[in-house]
Structure formats: structure tokens, C-alpha cells
Design an enzyme around this catalytic site. Structure first.
Site, PDB file in Angstrom:
ATOM      1  CD  GLU A   1       3.784   7.158  -2.003  1.00  0.00           C
ATOM      2  OE1 GLU A   1       4.402   8.254  -2.506  1.00  0.00           O
ATOM      3  OE2 GLU A   1       2.607   7.362  -1.399  1.00  0.00           O
TER       4      GLU A   1
ATOM      5  CG  ASP B   1      -0.426   4.728  -1.878  1.00  0.00           C
ATOM      6  OD1 ASP B   1      -1.107   5.536  -2.508  1.00  0.00           O
ATOM      7  OD2 ASP B   1       0.594   5.191  -1.494  1.00  0.00           O
TER       8      ASP B   1
ATOM      9  CG  ASP C   1      -0.577   7.784   1.809  1.00  0.00           C
ATOM     10  OD1 ASP C   1      -0.245   8.295   2.933  1.00  0.00           O
ATOM     11  OD2 ASP C   1       0.051   8.327   0.796  1.00  0.00           O
TER      12      ASP C   1
ATOM     13  CG  HIS D   1       2.358  11.926   0.483  1.00  0.00           C
ATOM     14  ND1 HIS D   1       1.612  11.928  -0.668  1.00  0.00           N
ATOM     15  CD2 HIS D   1       2.486  13.353   0.952  1.00  0.00           C
ATOM     16  CE1 HIS D   1       0.850  13.249  -0.532  1.00  0.00           C
ATOM     17  NE2 HIS D   1       1.200  13.985   0.404  1.00  0.00           N
TER      18      HIS D   1
END
Length: 424
Positions: free
Chosen positions: A14, A12, A164, A159
Site C-alpha cells: 500500500e 501486496d 488483499d 485495501h
């Protein structure tokens, strides 16, 4: 890409959130775990903050989403510093994540392109958003990670990359367990589907049309009761309505003996149009939609999460940033998604003039006249729709389709400055 790299890598990213047209995403964090595909046990994890070239891209809007501010990444390595580690983790393995096809994978490839290095390539890709939408249906609402986590009681989504990723794996385990149990007694579970009180109901903005998904869970009490009754009875079971039979007939399981009026019968509307003597060239002005507080607060910028949908005015669209991609749809089919700077987007237009009427020259498969809506668009809306039309048509041709293409914006001969938008 041999057998020795058989692990699944859940990852993941960000990012910062673009606040103006043409501004890209800056990578702020990368997180991944290696998972054994046979036991689903975690073998290794890695996460790091990433310092962008320009710290000013981290705006308050971006910080509100993931909590990552400029001070937090000021001493972090740049992506060039960690690129070899990211490449080693991802290359030749099965990639997995939520909404990674249209967001995280794109951001990773962009990051490698910025440092002029070849990106890692997956052995295969598992996008849990696509997978769970197909297999788990809309029982958990909009299928975002936060909604799925609430549905299964896994807590709030932070987040942050590593959190996540682990939440994503847990959600998949829960969904798989539910589907496995349902498959043991399909007749019972299909007829008496129970949905968690935390589940979000399907709305216009978070799903396909009912005909595309086959089954839609509808809370009978929420439809037939007043708001006071609804809150009191919200824990009652959900009743499944079969929306399409194998023969394509619509049926209502709730009350098969009830007389059903034809929802496509336009005779009443046609009679009203004739009574009011509405001519085909009369423009009707649509009342502007009242913006919700969420929409107003975003200032036409979407919530800065990878699964969000940007809501933009036509004037806020950067034409070169419009792209199209083929994504899996229901039962193995594919559909075209239009993206703006990597995000799905919706156009929000105020003060549109709309004309409508029934034209007896066009009929549906049952011989019923079609209701046609014609929109008088602004030049900026035409430019956006033309751009969407071009990228979608190119993708269709590149995918091997030979179907005739119907343009969205039609300019009549002699009236080039007065285009109409026909919603096909």
C-alpha cells in the site's frame, strides 16, 4: 534460487498517492504470505506498516483509499529497517499478486533503490490480473480485485496488504474451480454461460476490444429491453456471442437467420458528407465531454489503488515520468502499455477540434475506404504524445522489431506550428 525456495510468495504493498507532477509513491505497508505450491496452504505470513521519510505525503486522498494515516505509521519502522526481512521473503521465490508487474514489483525495486541496496529477484512471476484476464475473460467486469471479490461473494476489499493478499489467493481458487468445471463440459458451458448477478458488464474503460478476446458475454435483455424490464429480468442467463470464427468471419449465435447489415459500410456517411459539402480542411469542434462525478472529485488524479487508471489532463503530465512496458496479451502475444508514474493513464482533453472524412486513397483488407479522424492538438497534448511515441518506439526497437514506425503526431512541412494527430 534453488529448489529449497519453492514456495509462492503472494505480496501486496500500500502506498501514498502522488498529488502533483513528479511526486513519487511512498511505501506505507507491506504484506506477504508464503504458500505451498502443491496444496495452496499458507505456511507463513508477514505484514508491517512502513514510515515514509516525509509524513506529509499521506494526503486525505491517500487515506481514503487504504485508511492509513500519518498517525498510524508515525511509530512504524522505515523501509531500511525491514529491507532485510522483505529481501529474505521475496528473493529467489515465485512472486504472485494482483497487478504486481506494473505496480507492486516497481514499488519494491524503487524502495530498495532509495536505500542503495540491490533488490530481490524472483524465480518467476505470476500476475493474477494478467492471468485471469487471459483465462477467465471479462465475465467479472474490469477484473480488479474488488470486482472479482464481489463476483464470488468474498466480501469487500479492504485495501490493506495482508487482507488483499489472502483475498487474492481465494479469488484464484474460485476462478480455477470454475475453469476446471467448465473444461469438463466445454460445449455446454460455452453455449450457455451463466454469470453471477453481481458481475459487472464490460465497458469502454475496462477491457479490450471484442475482437481481441474472442468471446464476449452480452446480456440480451440489457440490450433489447427498457431499463425497467432490465432490472426485472437481470437474473436471466447470459448469451455468448461468438465474435470471430477461425476463418475470421463475424457471426451472431443469437439469431443466425437475421439479415445482418455490414457495420463497416460507410456509404451512408459518405453520402451525408457529400450532401453537407464538408471539405477536408474544415475543423469541426467537438462538444466537451461532461465529466462524471467520480472524475470531477478526483481532480485529475486517479483512485489510489494499484489497479487504477489515472485520468489526467495533458498539462498535468510529467513528461519524464512517462514509461512503456511490454505485457502479455491474448494467446501469448504482447502489447505495449504506457504508464505515468507507474500507473496506466488516460488523457482527458476538452475542446478538441476534430476533422474527419473518407479518403479513397486508403482501403482496408476488404477494399472498403477508411474513415480518417484528424485532431488539431494543443502544444501540451503534442508534447505528451511525442513522449509516448518516443518511449513506445524505443521499446519496440529494443524488443527486436524491425517494423516501420508511424508517428502519432505529424507535422507538415511548412506548417510546423500546426501539427495534426492522426489516430493510426
Amino acid at each position: 534460487m534453488g529448489e529449497e525456495r519453492s514456495e509462492i510468495v503472494f505480496f501486496d504493498v500500500e502506498t501514498s498517492v502522488p498529488t502533483r507532477a513528479g511526486q513519487g509513491f511512498a511505501l506505507l505497508e507491506f504484506g506477504a504470505i508464503l504458500v505451498c505450491p502443491r496444496t495452496l496452504t499458507e505456511l507463513r505470513d508477514y505484514s508491517t506498516l512502513v514510515r515514509p521519510a516525509n509524513l506529509s505525503v499521506i494526503t486525505p486522498l491517500s487515506e481514503r483509499c487504504n485508511g492509513i494515516n500519518a498517525a498510524a505509521v508515525s511509530a512504524a519502522p522505515t523501509f531500511a529497517d525491514i529491507a532485510h526481512l522483505v529481501y529474505d521473503l521475496l528473493h529467489g521465490r515465485i512472486w504472485a499478486g494482483h497487478n504486481i508487474i506494473r505496480f507492486d514489483c516497481v514499488r519494491i525495486r524503487d524502495a530498495f533503490a532509495e536505500i542503495n541496496q540491490p533488490p530481490p529477484e524472483p524465480k518467476g512471476t505470476i500476475d493474477s490480473l494478467v492471468l485471469l484476464t487471459q483465462k477467465f475473460g471479462r465475465r467479472a467486469g474490469d477484473m480488479k480485485m474488488a470486482t472479482l471479490a464481489t463476483y464470488f461473494g468474498l466480501g469487500r476489499q479492504t485495501h490493506r496488504s495482508l487482507d488483499d493478499v489472502r483475498m487474492n489467493l481465494e479469488v484464484l481458487k474460485y476462478c480455477a474451480t470454475v475453469l476446471f468445471l467448465e473444461s469438463s463440459l466445454p460445449d455446454i458451458f460455452t453455449a450457455n454461460s451463466w454469470v453471477s448477478p453481481n458481475a459487472t458488464t464490460r465497458s469502454r474503460s475496462n477491457g479490450k476490444s471484442p475482437s481481441q478476446w474472442g468471446l464476449l458475454n452480452i446480456n440480451k435483455d440489457s440490450v433489447l429491453s427498457s431499463p425497467a424490464t432490465e432490472s426485472k429480468d437481470k437474473n436471466r442467463p447470459i448469451i455468448s456471442f461468438a465474435l470471430s470464427s477461425p476463418k475470421g468471419n463475424v457471426s451472431n449465435i443469437a439469431d443466425p437467420n437475421m439479415d445482418q447489415s455490414d457495420p463497416f459500410n460507410l456509404s451512408t456517411l459518405e453520402a451525408e458528407i457529400k450532401r453537407e459539402s464538408i471539405k477536408s480542411d474544415v475543423a469541426l469542434e467537438e462538444k466537451p465531454m461532461q465529466e462524471s462525478t467520480d472524475l470531477a472529485s478526483s481532480s485529475s488524479v486517479s483512485q489510489p489503488c494499484s489497479s487504477s487508471i489515472a485520468v489526467l489532463e495533458p498539462d498535468g503530465i510529467c513528461i519524464p515520468s512517462i514509461d512503456a512496458s511490454l505485457v502479455p496479451s491474448f494467446r501469448g502475444s504482447q502489447r505495449i502499455e504506457l504508464l505515468h508514474e507507474g500507473f496506466l493513464f488516460q488523457l482527458h482533453c476538452t475542446d478538441l477540434k476534430v476533422r474527419f472524412g473518407i479518403n479513397s486513397k486508403f482501403f482496408d483488407s476488404a477494399g472498403r475506404p477508411r474513415l480518417s479522424f484528424v485532431v488539431d492538438p494543443s502544444p501540451s497534448l503534442c508534447n505528451v504524445l511525442d513522449a509516448c511515441d518516443r518511449v513506445a518506439q524505443k521499446l519496440t526497437v529494443d524488443s527486436g522489431s524491425s517494423s516501420d514506425w508511424r508517428p502519432v503526431v505529424i507535422r507538415k512541412e511548412g506548417f510546423f506550428n500546426y501539427p495534426t494527430v492522426r489516430l493510426q
